[in-house]
Scaffold this active site. Structure first.
Site: not given
Length: 259
Positions: A130, A110
């Site tokens: 995640e 990210e």
């Protein structure tokens, strides 16, 4: 030891996340990164930043789970600019190059896609794992389907699988793949090229792109023509705009002053 090392050369700032063993980011590191990128954003002498990781194995694996186990809250105060100091930095109107020197997963990926240009070493690997720990890659869920084909982005988010640099390049997530020993040389070469360019134009480009991301084409064009985008207005009234026209007429290279 400061987990963030910086190197400044002229108008270029290199920011290195150097937090052994894996360059994971805890709350304190995120706050330091935010302060570094805020200073970069607001320093009129700086024009381009390079973000990379220390060592040869990891760019960044994202959130420091060991720190979380010791009490760092995943929803804690990441400091100005959000996680890693870059993801939510307002009005970041200068080019940022990510030089991905190894594993970039979770929040590390990210962070990389918060940059404008991504260079990657040929051994770099990526993932959004995640899903496997029962949480959401929130920034990637917002950004990734806008950067690569929707169905590919959703597969990566929903499965958490690893993918190599060749696949990242195939989907347009990475600009260039380089041998590890050439990565930083290329990042600096590109940074010097950008640093020699017109900073007010870069700022206008970045603001227009941000505005257009969630707007209809005509809405953004209307805001430009109605003088509602500050960087565009500053450019149109600048010495640099006149310099560009003069340099073209005089058949010489322009000298950009950023004003």
């Amino acid at each position: 030891m400061n987990p963030i090392k910086t190197r400044r050369e002229g108008a270029i700032l290199e920011v290195k996340l150097d937090r052994p063993k894996a360059n994971a980011i805890d709350l304190e590191t995120s706050k330091i990164m935010g302060d570094v990128f805020l200073e970069f954003r607001d320093d009129p002498e700086l024009r381009v930043a390079i973000l990379t990781g220390g060592g040869e194995k990891f760019f960044c694996p994202g959130w420091d789970l060991k720190a979380a186990a010791d009490g760092d809250a995943v929803d804690g105060d990441y400091g100005v600019g959000g996680f890693g100091g870059l993801q939510e930095m307002r009005d970041m109107n200068k080019p940022v190059i990510a030089a991905v020197n190894g594993i970039a997963c979770g929040g590390g990926l990210e962070l990389a896609i918060s940059a404008d240009i991504i260079l990657a070493a040929e051994h770099a690997t990526f993932a959004l794992p995640e899903i496997r720990s029962g949480t959401v890659a929130d920034a990637a869920s917002v950004k990734l389907p806008k950067r690569i084909p929707y169905h590919i982005a959703m597969e990566l988010l929903l499965t958490g699988r690893w993918f190599d640099v060749q696949e990242a390049n195939r989907w347009g997530l990475v600009n260039e793949i380089l041998p590890a020993d050439q990565l930083m040389d290329r990042a600096w070469e590109l940074a010097r090229l950008l640093a020699s360019g017109p900073p007010l134009v870069y700022a206008a480009i970045k603001e227009v792109v941000r505005d257009a991301e969630d707007s209809k084409f005509q809405d953004t064009m209307n805001r430009i023509t109605k003088s509602q985008l500050p960087t565009v207005e500053k450019l149109y009234r600048s010495e640099d705009q006149l310099e560009g026209a003069r340099a073209f007429a005089e058949k010489r290279d322009p000298v950009w002053k950023g004003k």
